[in-house]
Design an enzyme around this catalytic site. Structure first.
Site, PDB file in Angstrom:
ATOM      1  CG  HIS A  56      -1.742   0.938   1.464  1.00 48.66           C
ATOM      2  ND1 HIS A  56      -3.143   1.112   0.928  1.00 48.66           N
ATOM      3  CD2 HIS A  56      -1.622   2.329   1.592  1.00 48.66           C
ATOM      4  CE1 HIS A  56      -3.643   2.298   1.121  1.00 48.66           C
ATOM      5  NE2 HIS A  56      -2.643   3.056   1.660  1.00 48.66           N
ATOM      6  CD  GLU A  57       1.524   3.634   3.702  1.00 46.84           C
ATOM      7  OE1 GLU A  57       1.736   4.685   3.076  1.00 46.84           O
ATOM      8  OE2 GLU A  57       0.583   3.684   4.396  1.00 46.84           O
ATOM      9  CG  HIS A 116       0.426   6.393  -0.438  1.00 45.50           C
ATOM     10  ND1 HIS A 116      -0.515   7.124  -1.027  1.00 45.50           N
ATOM     11  CD2 HIS A 116      -0.057   5.596   0.371  1.00 45.50           C
ATOM     12  CE1 HIS A 116      -1.505   6.901  -0.377  1.00 45.50           C
ATOM     13  NE2 HIS A 116      -1.350   5.993   0.486  1.00 45.50           N
ATOM     14  CD  GLU A 172      -5.429   5.420   0.331  1.00 38.95           C
ATOM     15  OE1 GLU A 172      -5.676   4.534   0.835  1.00 38.95           O
ATOM     16  OE2 GLU A 172      -4.723   6.254   0.568  1.00 38.95           O
TER      17      GLU A 172
END
Length: 489
Positions: A254-255, A258, A284
């Site tokens: 997930h990160e 980003h 996101e």
């Protein structure tokens, strides 16, 4: 030197100072000694005073009157500089400085209250944060709605009413899907313990697999995973749990979404207003499509199953199909960041309604815990067992990020649109992902969205990349198809 050149030079220096402030925040979350919180609050306040003074400097206004752009990029730079200048001019310098100090201190008090399961210890400073944010919102709204002014910080040109309309359209299908899934037998989960040093070794491999450049980034541990920085210094964090390796691995993926967004922005935008992701919703969309549509898809989980088997040996799951079901297991839980795809947006809707009520004055801080607990029972059917699983679980409100929560669900909506386009553009996507090869997918996202940074408005860049106006329908259709297949609905 032209007015435009002078303005851009000033903006680059301001952006560089902003990155230094961000690095202080990263350090506070990862390495800062606990006893340093008060001093760090003063440091953050001091640098915020400098940043606010630069952003509201009358010279910026004078240069904006005469600066001329020669192309689309220059016009976008001026647009963003003007936006930041006008915003800074509305917020008194003393208020900006006080907010930086109070929220830095509040973050430490939140962390301690969370560890102690003591809501009462956190409420006084939260009351102060809310009062300051209302004051800031009133200055920014200029007679409009306070909450809309806050949302505009994270998702420009989007209102609370527009978000509420999207959520109202999503809720019935999500609630129905959740109900049908939870009537079925849950897939078997992983068993045993997973050495945390081995988790971190594999998680760094996952980061590289998804294209994260470790020469310009690093992976550390934090209580609440996050991404920080831009351009040539982008840092991410994750967390480990000895009985739940998915927490570590999928927080990392997930990160990385980003982080890759920031790393892949065109180098010509470095340390300029366009050198960051255009909005938190678009940001996101990258983290969610990396984590969910790619990372939790059947093809990639087949590869991850083999990797985990090699590192950890037998962990109670016999084959790739069972692993895919385990990764996407839908079950009751309290924590937003650990929620499955079916229920995640319901967690966001709860927070959206509560923070909107706080800002509008319909809910008092003293009533927050009871309101959270009542709403949770109504939405999920069981009671919150402790504050760290309830209103103390997220860091956002302690640091004043009101208006941020709904962008998580907007990101899911955007990711649904992007994934439809990605599948059409890369017909052999699953074949590649099954080998742990993500470059076709990540390159498509980089080429069609990430490289633009802040050049285009949020909805515009999603529409350019996906070929459709943002809509919740692709996301809902994807969720229903995926979980109907897993659970035999």
């Amino acid at each position: 030197m032209t007015a435009f050149d002078e303005l851009m030079g000033f903006a680059r220096e301001t952006a560089a100072l902003g990155e230094i402030s961000g690095r202080l925040g990263w350090d506070q979350e990862t390495m800062m000694p606990r006893g340093s919180a008060a001093q760090r609050g003063q440091e953050m306040s001091a640098i915020e005073a400098v940043l606010h003074a630069r952003r509201s400097d009358p010279r910026v206004g004078e240069l904006l009157e005469t600066a001329q752009a020669s192309d689309e990029v220059g016009a976008a730079q001026l647009r963003e500089i003007r936006r930041a200048y006008e915003r800074a001019g509305k917020v008194p310098a003393d208020l900006a400085k006080t907010l930086a100090r109070v929220t830095s201190e509040a973050q430490g008090k939140w962390a301690q209250a969370r560890a102690d399961e003591d809501v009462a210890a956190f409420l006084p400073v939260l009351e102060e944060v809310v009062a300051l944010k209302r004051e800031e919102g009133a200055a920014l709204a200029n007679g409009g709605t306070l909450y809309d002014a806050m949302v505009d910080d994270y998702e420009p040109n989007t209102t609370g009413d527009e978000i509420a309309t999207i959520f109202e359209a999503m809720r019935p299908r999500l609630v129905n899907l959740r109900s049908r899934v939870l009537e079925k037998a849950a897939p078997k989960g992983v068993t045993g313990t997973f050495d945390e040093s081995k988790q971190m070794k594999l998680t760094r491999k996952l980061a590289k697999t998804f294209g994260y450049d470790m020469n310009r980034g690093r992976v550390d541990k934090a209580v609440h995973p996050f991404s920080s920085g831009s351009g040539q210094d982008v840092r991410i964090t994750t967390r480990t749990n000895p009985t739940d390796p998915f927490n570590c691995f999928y927080s990392t993926i997930h990160e990385v979404g980003h982080g890759c967004y920031e790393q892949n922005i065109d180098d010509q935008y470095l340390l300029t207003p366009l050198g960051r992701g255009v909005s938190m919703g678009v940001h996101e969309s990258q983290s969610r499509i990396y984590e969910n549509q790619l990372g939790r898809g059947r093809a990639f989980t087949g590869w991850l199953f083999e990797e985990m088997s090699e590192v950890f040996g037998d962990f109670g799951i016999a084959d790739a199909d069972g692993f895919y079901a385990a990764v996407n297991k839908v079950n009751n839980g309290y924590i937003r960041t650990e929620a499955d795809e079916v229920q995640y947006n319901l967690h966001i809707m709860l927070r959206f309604d509560l923070e909107r009520a706080l800002m509008q004055g319909d809910l008092q801080v003293s009533e927050l815990e009871a309101a959270w607990n009542d709403r949770f029972v109504a939405d999920f059917g069981y009671a919150v067992d402790k504050p760290s699983n309830g209103c103390l679980q997220d860091v956002h409100w302690s640091v004043g990020l009101f208006g941020y929560f709904p962008t998580y669900s907007l990101g899911n909506v955007y990711a649904g649109c992007l994934f439809e386009a990605l599948k059409s553009s890369v017909p052999d996507l699953d074949a590649q992902l099954s080998k742990g090869e993500t470059s076709a997918a990540t390159s498509w996202l980089s080429d069609n969205l990430q490289r633009y940074g802040g050049l285009y408005a949020p909805r515009e860049v999603i529409e350019k990349a996906s070929g459709m106006a943002p809509s919740e329908l692709p996301l809902l259709n994807y969720l229903e198809a995926k979980f109907s297949e897993i659970y035999g609905l």
